[in-house]
Design an enzyme around this catalytic site. Structure first.
Site, short mmCIF file in Angstrom:
data_model
loop_
_atom_site.label_atom_id
_atom_site.label_comp_id
_atom_site.label_asym_id
_atom_site.label_seq_id
_atom_site.Cartn_x
_atom_site.Cartn_y
_atom_site.Cartn_z
N HIS A 369 0.83 -1.20 0.00
CA HIS A 369 0.00 0.00 0.00
C HIS A 369 0.87 1.26 0.00
O HIS A 369 0.58 2.25 -0.68
CB HIS A 369 -0.89 -0.03 1.24
CG HIS A 369 -2.13 0.79 1.09
ND1 HIS A 369 -3.24 0.60 1.86
CD2 HIS A 369 -2.41 1.81 0.28
CE1 HIS A 369 -4.16 1.48 1.50
NE2 HIS A 369 -3.68 2.23 0.56
N GLU A 610 0.28 -15.99 -21.50
CA GLU A 610 1.25 -16.04 -20.39
C GLU A 610 1.76 -17.45 -20.13
O GLU A 610 2.58 -17.67 -19.26
CB GLU A 610 0.64 -15.43 -19.12
CG GLU A 610 -0.74 -15.95 -18.75
CD GLU A 610 -1.37 -15.20 -17.57
OE1 GLU A 610 -0.68 -14.43 -16.89
OE2 GLU A 610 -2.57 -15.42 -17.33
N ASP A 634 3.94 -13.59 -15.91
CA ASP A 634 3.90 -15.05 -15.91
C ASP A 634 4.62 -15.65 -17.10
O ASP A 634 5.25 -16.70 -16.98
CB ASP A 634 2.44 -15.53 -15.88
CG ASP A 634 1.90 -15.56 -14.47
OD1 ASP A 634 2.63 -16.03 -13.58
OD2 ASP A 634 0.77 -15.09 -14.25
N CYS A 681 0.10 -6.28 -20.71
CA CYS A 681 -0.38 -5.80 -19.40
C CYS A 681 0.53 -6.24 -18.26
O CYS A 681 0.26 -5.97 -17.10
CB CYS A 681 -1.81 -6.24 -19.15
SG CYS A 681 -1.98 -8.02 -19.01
C1 PEP Z 1 1.04 -11.22 -15.92
O1 PEP Z 1 1.19 -12.41 -15.62
O2 PEP Z 1 1.88 -10.57 -16.57
C2 PEP Z 1 -0.16 -10.49 -15.48
C3 PEP Z 1 -0.38 -9.27 -15.90
O3 PEP Z 1 -1.01 -11.10 -14.63
P1 PEP Z 1 -0.70 -11.31 -13.06
O4 PEP Z 1 0.48 -10.45 -12.72
O5 PEP Z 1 -1.94 -10.90 -12.37
O6 PEP Z 1 -0.44 -12.77 -12.97
MG MG Z 2 -0.46 -13.61 -14.93
#
Ligand code: PEP
Ligand code: MG
Length: 761
Positions: A369, A610, A634, A681
């Site tokens: 946080h 991923e 991932d 992302c």
């Molecule tokens: C990722 O794996 O890059 C992703 C955006 O999802 P998370 O970080 O929530 O696994």
């Molecule tokens: Mg992920």
């Protein structure tokens, strides 16, 4: 021998300072191993690095008057050899060894047997522990093990002492370049800044509250209630101050979680019943906070585990009020770098926010946080800087390098000048970035990229609005699931999703379906597995529980009625069958709702790329969906087989690894061939170097945390896509991440963007 070792370690831990500890070690080790000499040499840090040397800091057996006066260069003597090789050296007759160096006046001439072991902390050699004997003999393997174990126990104490500057008092005053000490942690919020350390000591410790008999529970409850009220108004004030600092008075809701908890009937109710049962206000607070914190502590998702600290912190704050302690503002410096163990948001309430320029916490990570707040406010932060000598740092001049998670203490000479130049550059950079909020992310040759944000809690939406996000690229829906005590129902979920869809009305909102499992379990749905990241995670779990999946999809669809800005994203897809089944469920839910006479537009459907198998079947998968979103966090973990949460292997985890880049390129090219949009992302999207390569690949949308967005927009605006593509081709030819980083770093520097990636090196 083991008992002896334990005894020494305990005594050392109780020593008042490092000097006493080192003297004690020299004495105890000499006795325990029955040797003639034991000495400790500590590496003095110097700029340039080749001037570093090993300073004699303690000895039992050699000439004590030479302590603090004998320094061996790293290429000198057997002690230098141990440090250079970072391995032990065990010799029957030291003077016979070619590296042996005779040092006059130290009194070494009588000794033959030599055993030196390096003192290593997180991969860095900090010093050397040496034992010697008059007799010609090799030391036994038991003696070796004893010394190696002891050296490993010493490392952290020496590191602390270096940071506090204690050791530098003994360095040559003429070589003042050596006085700067650097403590390492994790990047929390980018930026580099000078300030004065203000140490926060958790002297008001909830756990140390003792039980006390209460005569008037009603009065006790009144006292507690007024402390709670005082904290609540302080948070409301703080929230308003932060909103002003962040440039948006209405939408900063980061403190809402605290304010909500202070009004929550479970939190207040548990305290009230405890007080009524005869407990003191402080003890009732202590037990209630313990109980609430434990709920979060048992979650294995790091983001949610951090919330336990928020609860404890809130409790401490109430306790402060109960004890009526106040901080005198006049004693505080003008530029405050707040430093402490387990620092959290409410510590910020103790200081005037307009004086706060940096944050260093010895615990936490980039997802805690505190780091979220720091990024929202644009204040550089270093997290998880362990082994901080917090007390002795108070009042010292420090520099926070939020890019690399560094705390630099008392920099001097040219190092200091360089840091000031960077800090000035940084201040200009931040001011300049504000102007970019309303401009598009368009490259110099006209390539336009979408700039979206990732969010996990509704609270994350406030900062997203202030940086000009064009949509939500990743809403991690598992987080609202994790903070509840049971699966949220359709209505409950629809309300949460509606808020996001409505806030971003007219812009795309990508809601990802539940991605629990791995490091994100649900307390009410326990899964025990040996290999959770390769187990029942993400889409695999919900496809085995269609009732959970269908409820979530229905909630998402209903939340989008009349807004039509919903995209649904499926995590952890590893096979065509999984995707087929997931899509069937989405259309089943859509048809059911339409049969219930709801007018619902068909959402866009996308897949997270991923899992490596999805990369190799991208031509088939892309044809089945509207868009692809690459989860580089991932993808990197699974391609490199490196746990993304394990700090032991963190240095090897690199999304700029050529293998990962090649995989991303395959995904982008195949998807674009089929006319499918591609988003990134994962964290790579918010990394300036990563963004250059992603621009070169022609990625359509980058989605990242709100704090990174202005910086990445600047990167995109400073490059021609054609040049980024050339850099990408060159990167794909590289065999190591380090080469790629060097090349990109140069490219960013050439365009005046060096300030985004480096500070204080
Ligand atoms: C990722 O794996 O890059 C992703 C955006 O999802 P998370 O970080 O929530 O696994
Ligand atoms: Mg992920």
């Amino acid at each position: 021998m083991l008992d002896e070792l334990r005894r020494i370690v305990t005594e050392v831990a109780q020593s008042v300072d490092l000097r006493t500890a080192l003297d004690l070690i020299a004495r105890r080790v000499r006795d325990a191993l029955n040797v003639d000499v034991c000495s400790v040499y500590v590496l003095t840090r110097a700029v340039p690095a080749q001037e570093a040397g090993l300073l004699l800091q303690a000895t039992e057996g050699l000439n004590k008057t030479m302590i603090g006066r004998v320094t061996l260069a790293l290429n000198e003597g057997l002690v230098g050899l141990v440090a250079r090789r970072a391995e032990l050296v065990n010799l029957e007759n030291a003077p016979d060894h070619p590296a042996f160096k005779f040092v006059s006046d130290i009194g070494e001439e009588f000794y033959h047997g030599f055993l030196g072991v390096p003192i290593i902390y997180r991969g860095d050699v900090l010093g050397v522990l040496v034992v010697q004997s008059i007799e010609r003999r090799k030391f036994s393997s038991d003696q070796e093990s004893f010394l190696v174990t002891l050296a490993s126990q010493l490392a952290s104490g020496i590191r602390q002492a270096q940071v506090s500057g204690e050791l530098s008092q003994h360095e040559d005053p003429a070589a003042d370049l050596g006085a700067a000490v650097v403590a390492r942690g994790l990047p929390g919020s980018p930026g580099i800044v000078f300030g004065t350390a203000v140490s926060v000591l958790n002297s008001v410790d909830l756990e140390s509250v003792a039980d006390r008999v209460v005569e008037d529970p009603a009065l006790e409850w009144q006292v507690l209630l007024s402390a709670i009220d005082a904290v609540r108004s302080e948070f409301a004030q703080l929230k308003a101050d932060f909103a002003r600092a962040a440039g948006n008075a209405d939408e900063n809701i980061l403190f809402d979680a605290f304010i909500m908890m202070l009004g929550s009937s479970t939190f207040i109710g548990s305290m009230e019943s405890r007080v009524q049962a005869g407990m003191s206000a402080s003890a009732a607070l202590r037990d209630t906070v313990r109980e609430h914190a434990a709920v979060f502590e048992h979650m294995s998702d790091p983001y949610l585990r951090e919330r336990a600290q928020d609860v404890r912190d809130l409790g401490t704050r109430i306790l402060v009020k109960l004890r009526a302690r106040t901080q005198d503002e006049r004693d505080l410096p003008e530029r405050i770098v707040l430093i402490g163990r387990d620092l959290s948001a409410s510590h910020l309430a103790e200081i005037p926010t307009d004086r706060l320029v940096g944050i260093v916490s010895s615990s936490g990570t980039g997802s805690s946080h505190l780091a979220i707040l720091a990024r929202a406010l644009g204040i550089p932060a270093a997290m998880g800087v362990s082994d901080l000598p917090i007390v002795s740092l108070n009042g010292q001049e420090v520099v926070v390098d939020g890019y690399r998670g560094l705390l630099i203490v008392r920099p001097v000479g040219s190092f200091r000048q360089e840091l000031s130049r960077l800090a000035q550059e940084e201040a200009q950079l931040t001011a300049g970035l504000k102007a970019l909020c309303d401009l598009p992310a368009q490259s110099l040759d006209g390539f336009r990229m979408g700039m979206y944000v990732n969010i996990g809690l509704l609270a994350d939406m406030a900062p997203s609005m202030t940086v000009g996000a064009e949509g939500i690229g990743l809403y991690r829906t598992e987080i609202p699931f994790q903070i509840r005590k049971q699966f949220p129902g359709e209505e409950d979920q629809a309300a949460i999703y509606r808020e996001a869809l409505e806030t971003f009305r007219g812009k795309e909102v990508v809601l990802r379906t539940l991605d629990v499992g791995g490091d994100k379990p649900l307390s009410y749905f326990p899964i025990k597995e040996d290999n959770p990241f390769l187990g029942w995670r993400g889409i695999r779990l919900v496809l085995d529980h269609p009732e959970i999946f269908l409820t979530q999809i229905r909630a998402m669809l209903r939340a989008s009625i009349g807004l039509d800005n919903l995209s649904i994203l499926l995590p952890m897809i590893g096979s065509v069958e999984e995707l087929e089944t997931a899509k069937e469920y989405i259309f089943q839910a859509l048809n059911e709702l339409r049969e219930e006479e709801q007018t619902i537009s068909t959402p866009r459907i996308g897949v997270m790329i991923e899992v490596p198998s999805a990369v190799y079947q991208i031509d088939i998968i892309a044809a089945m969906v509207d868009f692809l979103s690459i989860g580089t966090n991932d993808l990197t973990q699974y391609i490199l087989a490196i746990d993304r949460n394990n700090e032991r292997v963190a240095a090897r985890y690199d999304a700029l690894h050529p293998a990962v880049l090649r995989a991303i390129v395959e995904v982008v090219d195949a998807s674009h061939l089929l006319g499918r949009e591609v988003t990134v992302c994962g964290e790579l999207a918010g990394d300036p170097m990563g963004a250059v390569l992603l621009l070169g690949m022609g990625i359509d949308v980058l989605s990242m945390s709100a704090g990174s967005l202005p910086r990445i927009k600047w990167v995109i605006q400073s490059f021609k896509q054609a040049d980024a593509r050339q850099l990408l081709f060159a990167a794909l030819e590289c065999s190591r991440p380090v080469q790629i980083r060097a090349m990109l770093s140069l490219a960013l520097e050439e365009r005046g963007l060096g300030g985004l990636i480096r500070a204080g090196s």
